[in-house]
Scaffold this motif. Structure first.
Motif, PDB file in Angstrom:
ATOM      1  N   LYS A  72      75.258  12.869  46.915  1.00 14.30           N
ATOM      2  CA  LYS A  72      76.257  11.826  47.209  1.00 14.30           C
ATOM      3  C   LYS A  72      77.223  12.280  48.299  1.00 14.30           C
ATOM      4  CE  LYS A  72      77.904  11.745  43.042  1.00 14.30           C
ATOM      5  NZ  LYS A  72      77.152  12.936  42.552  1.00 14.30           N
ATOM      6  N   SER A  73      77.830  13.439  48.116  1.00 12.08           N
ATOM      7  CA  SER A  73      78.832  13.905  49.085  1.00 12.08           C
ATOM      8  C   SER A  73      78.199  14.221  50.428  1.00 12.08           C
ATOM      9  CB  SER A  73      79.560  15.143  48.536  1.00 12.08           C
ATOM     10  OG  SER A  73      80.308  14.808  47.376  1.00 12.08           O
ATOM     11  N   THR A  74      76.970  14.754  50.411  1.00  9.31           N
ATOM     12  CA  THR A  74      76.265  15.012  51.671  1.00  9.31           C
ATOM     13  C   THR A  74      76.068  13.717  52.440  1.00  9.31           C
ATOM     14  OG1 THR A  74      75.089  16.906  50.723  1.00  9.31           O
ATOM     15  CG2 THR A  74      74.142  15.905  52.689  1.00  9.31           C
ATOM     16  N   LEU A  75      75.684  12.646  51.729  1.00  6.69           N
ATOM     17  CA  LEU A  75      75.483  11.351  52.374  1.00  6.69           C
ATOM     18  C   LEU A  75      76.788  10.837  52.979  1.00  6.69           C
ATOM     19  CD1 LEU A  75      73.753   8.928  53.095  1.00  6.69           C
ATOM     20  CD2 LEU A  75      74.175   8.016  50.796  1.00  6.69           C
ATOM     21  N   LEU A  76      77.890  10.957  52.237  1.00  7.84           N
ATOM     22  CA  LEU A  76      79.166  10.475  52.763  1.00  7.84           C
ATOM     23  C   LEU A  76      79.608  11.281  53.976  1.00  7.84           C
ATOM     24  CD1 LEU A  76      81.441   9.415  49.787  1.00  7.84           C
ATOM     25  CD2 LEU A  76      79.724   8.135  51.044  1.00  7.84           C
ATOM     26  N   LYS A  77      79.336  12.581  53.978  1.00  7.60           N
ATOM     27  CA  LYS A  77      79.709  13.408  55.135  1.00  7.60           C
ATOM     28  C   LYS A  77      78.900  13.011  56.372  1.00  7.60           C
ATOM     29  CE  LYS A  77      81.308  17.390  52.474  1.00  7.60           C
ATOM     30  NZ  LYS A  77      81.032  18.770  52.018  1.00  7.60           N
TER      31      LYS A  77
ATOM     32  N   ASP B 177      62.285  28.364  51.001  1.00 11.36           N
ATOM     33  CA  ASP B 177      63.567  28.753  51.586  1.00 11.36           C
ATOM     34  C   ASP B 177      64.381  27.544  52.016  1.00 11.36           C
ATOM     35  OD1 ASP B 177      63.064  31.414  51.237  1.00 11.36           O
ATOM     36  OD2 ASP B 177      62.264  31.737  53.251  1.00 11.36           O
ATOM     37  N   TYR B 178      63.752  26.377  52.045  1.00 10.96           N
ATOM     38  CA  TYR B 178      64.410  25.167  52.507  1.00 10.96           C
ATOM     39  C   TYR B 178      64.495  24.148  51.371  1.00 10.96           C
ATOM     40  CZ  TYR B 178      63.904  26.927  57.263  1.00 10.96           C
ATOM     41  OH  TYR B 178      63.995  27.683  58.400  1.00 10.96           O
ATOM     42  N   ALA B 179      65.568  23.388  51.379  1.00 10.24           N
ATOM     43  CA  ALA B 179      65.738  22.321  50.383  1.00 10.24           C
ATOM     44  C   ALA B 179      66.216  21.059  51.082  1.00 10.24           C
ATOM     45  CB  ALA B 179      66.751  22.741  49.313  1.00 10.24           C
ATOM     46  N   TRP B 180      65.729  19.928  50.612  1.00  8.54           N
ATOM     47  CA  TRP B 180      66.151  18.629  51.139  1.00  8.54           C
ATOM     48  C   TRP B 180      67.307  18.115  50.301  1.00  8.54           C
ATOM     49  CZ3 TRP B 180      64.532  16.859  55.687  1.00  8.54           C
ATOM     50  CH2 TRP B 180      63.333  17.344  56.205  1.00  8.54           C
ATOM     51  N   ALA B 181      68.514  18.145  50.845  1.00  9.87           N
ATOM     52  CA  ALA B 181      69.668  17.587  50.137  1.00  9.87           C
ATOM     53  C   ALA B 181      69.552  16.067  50.065  1.00  9.87           C
ATOM     54  CB  ALA B 181      70.969  17.984  50.827  1.00  9.87           C
ATOM     55  N   LEU B 182      68.957  15.474  51.117  1.00  9.40           N
ATOM     56  CA  LEU B 182      68.674  14.034  51.165  1.00  9.40           C
ATOM     57  C   LEU B 182      67.306  13.854  51.791  1.00  9.40           C
ATOM     58  CD1 LEU B 182      72.071  12.659  52.549  1.00  9.40           C
ATOM     59  CD2 LEU B 182      71.242  12.393  50.210  1.00  9.40           C
ATOM     60  N   ARG B 183      66.600  12.811  51.347  1.00  5.07           N
ATOM     61  CA  ARG B 183      65.263  12.577  51.903  1.00  5.07           C
ATOM     62  C   ARG B 183      65.009  11.078  52.058  1.00  5.07           C
ATOM     63  NH1 ARG B 183      60.687  16.124  52.203  1.00  5.07           N
ATOM     64  NH2 ARG B 183      59.536  15.317  53.995  1.00  5.07           N
ATOM     65  N   ASP B 184      64.872  10.632  53.286  1.00  5.42           N
ATOM     66  CA  ASP B 184      64.443   9.263  53.609  1.00  5.42           C
ATOM     67  C   ASP B 184      65.331   8.201  52.955  1.00  5.42           C
ATOM     68  OD1 ASP B 184      62.324  10.414  55.020  1.00  5.42           O
ATOM     69  OD2 ASP B 184      61.026  10.411  53.246  1.00  5.42           O
ATOM     70  N   ILE B 185      66.629   8.251  53.253  1.00  4.56           N
ATOM     71  CA  ILE B 185      67.576   7.276  52.723  1.00  4.56           C
ATOM     72  C   ILE B 185      67.734   6.123  53.708  1.00  4.56           C
ATOM     73  CG2 ILE B 185      69.927   6.916  51.874  1.00  4.56           C
ATOM     74  CD1 ILE B 185      68.309   8.842  50.159  1.00  4.56           C
ATOM     75  N   ASN B 186      67.514   4.909  53.225  1.00  2.00           N
ATOM     76  CA  ASN B 186      67.622   3.708  54.064  1.00  2.00           C
ATOM     77  C   ASN B 186      68.434   2.640  53.342  1.00  2.00           C
ATOM     78  OD1 ASN B 186      65.490   4.079  56.423  1.00  2.00           O
ATOM     79  ND2 ASN B 186      64.543   4.853  54.550  1.00  2.00           N
ATOM     80  N   PHE B 187      69.450   2.112  53.990  1.00  3.67           N
ATOM     81  CA  PHE B 187      70.184   0.978  53.435  1.00  3.67           C
ATOM     82  C   PHE B 187      71.053   0.354  54.520  1.00  3.67           C
ATOM     83  CE2 PHE B 187      72.819   4.724  52.612  1.00  3.67           C
ATOM     84  CZ  PHE B 187      74.065   4.320  53.062  1.00  3.67           C
TER      85      PHE B 187
ATOM     86  N   ASN C 220      68.309  13.867  42.949  1.00  3.37           N
ATOM     87  CA  ASN C 220      67.637  14.946  43.684  1.00  3.37           C
ATOM     88  C   ASN C 220      67.437  14.604  45.159  1.00  3.37           C
ATOM     89  OD1 ASN C 220      67.453  16.369  41.251  1.00  3.37           O
ATOM     90  ND2 ASN C 220      65.429  15.522  40.789  1.00  3.37           N
ATOM     91  N   GLY C 221      68.448  13.939  45.743  1.00  5.92           N
ATOM     92  CA  GLY C 221      68.402  13.622  47.161  1.00  5.92           C
ATOM     93  C   GLY C 221      67.609  12.386  47.524  1.00  5.92           C
ATOM     94  N   LEU C 222      67.090  11.682  46.529  1.00  5.58           N
ATOM     95  CA  LEU C 222      66.284  10.486  46.769  1.00  5.58           C
ATOM     96  C   LEU C 222      67.024   9.243  46.297  1.00  5.58           C
ATOM     97  CD1 LEU C 222      62.852  11.831  45.455  1.00  5.58           C
ATOM     98  CD2 LEU C 222      63.615  11.729  47.839  1.00  5.58           C
ATOM     99  N   ASP C 223      66.800   8.140  46.991  1.00  3.07           N
ATOM    100  CA  ASP C 223      67.331   6.843  46.570  1.00  3.07           C
ATOM    101  C   ASP C 223      66.374   6.279  45.518  1.00  3.07           C
ATOM    102  OD1 ASP C 223      68.125   4.240  46.237  1.00  3.07           O
ATOM    103  OD2 ASP C 223      68.241   3.750  48.357  1.00  3.07           O
ATOM    104  N   VAL C 224      66.776   6.354  44.226  1.00  3.88           N
ATOM    105  CA  VAL C 224      65.867   5.955  43.151  1.00  3.88           C
ATOM    106  C   VAL C 224      66.132   4.538  42.656  1.00  3.88           C
ATOM    107  CG1 VAL C 224      65.434   8.320  42.384  1.00  3.88           C
ATOM    108  CG2 VAL C 224      67.359   7.042  41.399  1.00  3.88           C
TER     109      VAL C 224
END
Length: 430
Positions: free
Chosen positions: A91-96, A63-73, A248-252
């Motif tokens: 991308k847009s989720t991160l900017l918001k 029922d849950y989804a990670w739009a972003l996961r463990d982003i560091n910069f 997929n929400g990860l910094d690759v």
């Protein structure tokens, strides 16, 4: 020169964002009570341990989804950071989150200075107010005094190109006019960090070039920071000093612009039609047979999402069962409508007779120094002819996409979808 803490203007520390699928809000009442009970006891939110990867192409298993996961910069002052990825990558989720439009589920954002955001068409504009009134409203939201806004008013209006309609309510503006005015306000009110989503794609080619020039002035001339999301790889390459690739929400991937763009373009699914061994729908006598076809970029990496104006090699593997003479390899490029766009032939570039003995496995590279095709889907037909006729002929040997590119080094992509791109110039004698 090493980066000092004083150079860092923005830090994203372990940023994650979780959403509950199919519902508005965080979930059911029982979930909220469960969260509250864990919080009272000083324990971690139990729902942070669940959730599926944000892959929009697969069926949800939670029922849950990670739009972003463990982003560091970290972002330095004066840097232009590009954020690229497929639709739904986060991308847009991160900017918001960076713009504080929404808050992260875990992690925190640390910034120094004023942030101006341009995330969606007309965001922050009141439709009943005129363009001029919205300039003052947006300036106030950004923390500018009335005197500061007034000193920039004429410059903003001139840059936007909306002089004639500046005293007209914004609700009567086209989407392109709203973007022009919104960008002009955000860029001229001197934010320390300018955050820009894909909205510039709404503007026409002339305004996109103007906006990119302004962003270059902001970063290089004025030393301010820009965070830029775009699917326009030509704009990313011409503007950004560093790029983050999300998937997929990860910094690759995170690195220099050219390498990051190459990584992003090479992430497309490898084509199933690159092996030609089992193709029975082919012509020719068969003394030479094509076995496999690849497209390689300038770093000899496979790539099937290409940029116009870039160097590519079509590598063709073949074998021979007899000695053949006066060999010609023809590579024809067709668009999705079946129209021939251009062809390559070794007899054009090297008319000397080519003889090939019996070979189990070899290859030939057809190098194209500046890919001349505009955006679109294309396929390749391979033909080998020699003394006596056609040896092998394979239609639709390989399909690929042109996804952008700055063929003319003008800072913008080409609008035309027809024909091929040719380097040229105009000299006016007026």
């Amino acid at each position: 020169m090493s980066t000092t803490k004083r150079d860092i203007i923005l830090v994203a520390d372990n940023i994650s964002k979780q959403y509950r699928l199919g519902l508005v809000g965080t979930g059911t009442l029982s979930h909220d009570l469960n969260r509250w009970w864990h919080r009272v006891r000083g324990k971690e939110d139990p729902f942070l341990k669940v959730g599926s990867v944000n892959d929009r192409s697969t069926k949800a298993d939670s029922d849950y989804a990670w739009a972003l996961r463990d982003i560091n910069f970290e972002v330095k002052r004066g840097e232009v950071l590009g954020i690229i990825g497929k639709n739904g990558a986060g991308k847009s989720t991160l900017l918001k989150i960076l713009s504080r439009v929404t808050s992260p589920t875990t992690g925190e954002i640390k910034t120094k200075g004023r942030i101006a955001s341009l995330l969606e068409v007309g965001t922050g504009f009141h439709p009943e107010l005129t363009g001029r009134e919205n300039i003052y409203l947006n300036g106030a939201i950004l923390g500018m005094s009335k005197a500061e806004i007034k000193s920039k008013e004429d410059e903003i209006i001139e840059f936007s190109g909306c002089q004639r309609y500046v005293d007209t309510p914004v609700k009567r503006y086209s989407s392109g006019m709203r973007v022009r005015l919104a960008f002009a306000v955000a860029a001229h009110l001197e934010p320390d960090i300018l955050v820009i989503d894909e909205v510039l794609a709404v503007g026409d080619a002339e305004f996109q070039k103007k906006a990119i020039g302004k962003m270059q002035d902001i970063s290089r001339g004025e030393g301010r920071t820009v965070l830029f999301v775009s699917h326009n790889m030509a704009a990313v390459k011409s503007l950004c000093t560093r790029v983050i690739v999300l998937e997929n929400g990860l910094d690759v991937y995170e690195g220099e612009t050219d390498q990051a763009v190459d990584y992003y373009l090479s992430q497309g699914k490898k084509h199933e039609n690159i092996s030609l061994n089992d193709r029975s729908d082919r012509g020719g006598r068969g003394n030479l047979r094509f076995m496999r076809i690849l497209i390689l970029n300038k770093n000899n990496e496979e790539q099937y999402n290409l940029l116009s104006g870039e160097l590519y090699k079509v590598r063709i593997y073949f074998k021979t069962s007899a000695n053949i003479t006066n060999v010609g390899i023809r590579v024809r490029f067709y668009d999705a409508k079946g129209t021939l766009r251009f062809l390559c032939n070794n007899h054009f570039t090297n008319p000397t007779m080519l003889n090939i003995p019996i070979i189990d496995n070899s290859y030939v590279d057809c190098s194209i120094s500046e890919m001349p095709l505009p955006n679109g889907n294309y396929n390749i037909q391979l033909t080998c002819f020699a003394t006596g006729g056609i040896e092998d002929d394979v239609e639709n040997a390989l399909s690929f996409n042109i996804v952008g590119g700055d063929f003319y080094n003008s800072g913008k992509e080409q609008v035309s979808k027809e024909g091929v791109l040719v380097k040229h110039s105009f000299n006016f004698n007026l």
